[in-house]
Design an enzyme around this catalytic site. Sequence first.
Site, PDB file in Angstrom:
ATOM      1  N   GLY A   1     -17.565 118.709 107.667  1.00 27.63           N
ATOM      2  CA  GLY A   1     -18.332 118.415 108.722  1.00 27.63           C
ATOM      3  C   GLY A   1     -19.516 117.409 108.483  1.00 27.63           C
ATOM      4  N   ALA A   2     -19.776 116.655 109.195  1.00 25.40           N
ATOM      5  CA  ALA A   2     -20.512 115.087 108.734  1.00 25.40           C
ATOM      6  C   ALA A   2     -21.921 115.963 108.407  1.00 25.40           C
ATOM      7  CB  ALA A   2     -20.813 114.372 110.154  1.00 25.40           C
TER       8      ALA A   2
ATOM      9  N   SER B   1     -22.842 118.868 107.104  1.00 23.77           N
ATOM     10  CA  SER B   1     -22.850 119.439 105.739  1.00 23.77           C
ATOM     11  C   SER B   1     -22.127 118.717 104.658  1.00 23.77           C
ATOM     12  CB  SER B   1     -21.979 120.700 105.898  1.00 23.77           C
ATOM     13  OG  SER B   1     -20.548 120.294 106.311  1.00 23.77           O
TER      14      SER B   1
ATOM     15  N   TYR C   1      -9.888 121.845 111.963  1.00 24.04           N
ATOM     16  CA  TYR C   1      -9.175 120.451 112.106  1.00 24.04           C
ATOM     17  C   TYR C   1      -8.126 120.159 111.159  1.00 24.04           C
ATOM     18  CZ  TYR C   1     -11.984 117.309 108.819  1.00 24.04           C
ATOM     19  OH  TYR C   1     -12.469 116.724 107.836  1.00 24.04           O
TER      20      TYR C   1
ATOM     21  N   ASN D   1     -22.015 107.721 114.359  1.00 30.48           N
ATOM     22  CA  ASN D   1     -20.791 108.369 114.104  1.00 30.48           C
ATOM     23  C   ASN D   1     -19.985 108.795 114.964  1.00 30.48           C
ATOM     24  OD1 ASN D   1     -19.419 109.515 111.992  1.00 30.48           O
ATOM     25  ND2 ASN D   1     -20.930 110.862 111.320  1.00 30.48           N
ATOM     26  N   TYR D   2     -19.826 107.700 116.054  1.00 30.60           N
ATOM     27  CA  TYR D   2     -19.096 107.850 117.048  1.00 30.60           C
ATOM     28  C   TYR D   2     -17.743 108.374 116.822  1.00 30.60           C
ATOM     29  CZ  TYR D   2     -16.367 106.653 121.371  1.00 30.60           C
ATOM     30  OH  TYR D   2     -15.534 106.694 122.582  1.00 30.60           O
TER      31      TYR D   2
ATOM     32  N   ASP E   1     -20.643 109.847 105.186  1.00 35.18           N
ATOM     33  CA  ASP E   1     -21.491 110.816 105.247  1.00 35.18           C
ATOM     34  C   ASP E   1     -22.168 110.781 103.830  1.00 35.18           C
ATOM     35  OD1 ASP E   1     -20.680 111.755 107.518  1.00 35.18           O
ATOM     36  OD2 ASP E   1     -19.174 112.939 106.764  1.00 35.18           O
TER      37      ASP E   1
END
Length: 319
Positions: A34-35, A37, A90, A167-168, A260
Amino acid sequence: MPSAVSFGETMIRFSTKNFERIEQAREFEVSIGGAESNFAIAFARLGGRSAWISKLTDNPLGRLIVNRIREHGVDVSNVIWTKEYRVGLYFIEFGRKPRGIEVLYDRKNSAFANIQPHEVNWDVLAEYDVFHTTGITVSLSESCRKSVKMGITKAKEFGTKVSFDVNYRAKLWSPEEAFKALDVILKGVDILIVTKEDAKSVLLAEGSYEDIVRELYQRYDPEVLVLTLGSEGAMAIKDGRIYRVKPYPIEVVDRIGAGDAFDAGFVYRYLEKQDVKEALEWGIAMAALAHTIPGDPVYIVRDEVRRLIKGREYCEIMR
């Protein structure tokens, strides 16, 4: 000691082995991703004080996520627990040219996507130097979007800086949807980070890299704006002055999470030294090291970043 609190969703990550396709795999590597975290973990490993705010389903998957984040020294005490909804998943399959990386999300109706602004203990933002989140969080639901806006408002009230990475992700929303939502949000950001691709396709900036950073800096008026350039390095603008750093030569093991790591390196050093050029150097070094480590979280310590930067400085002197 610089301090940061991040806000976003973390999922269970399943990775295929030996470049297998998902449909042929018989086993997966299990980790988390997760970006926000990833940012909090990298920030803590550099020596900063960091916290992560999210919402998770209270089951073994949710506890796995929190335990993996906590083990890096990140404060997870403000995670919201629920018996409802689910934990996002994911899946990743790695490929060699001409086949690239494929990512499959299974995150619909996750606990975090159903977070409500009033559930979050926003008062904790007063205890940190910076509040960090990303466009991924904004894309997940209307309630996530409202939560980000409230978080930014509260950060401003407390005098806490706001760090935001565009962060698209094309699998989450269209460029048009992203621009409509982010254009308002970005006007409240202090540290704005965007890739060259997202600057053009989402934020509709045009021209050379210098033109792009000047245009976005004028449009959103952040304290500092960073444009990451992939294999060309990174640049930033503050008070009208543009800074640029070169990339490191790398051999890619796993590129997911490198952005990240860049964010954490840049924000950490910027808070620590208020030096844009030095912060870019730390960001680029963190991203380079992250490319060499499997998984989303970066198992990097401060001295490794220092050695990498010092090594490049020595080589440049010897030239």
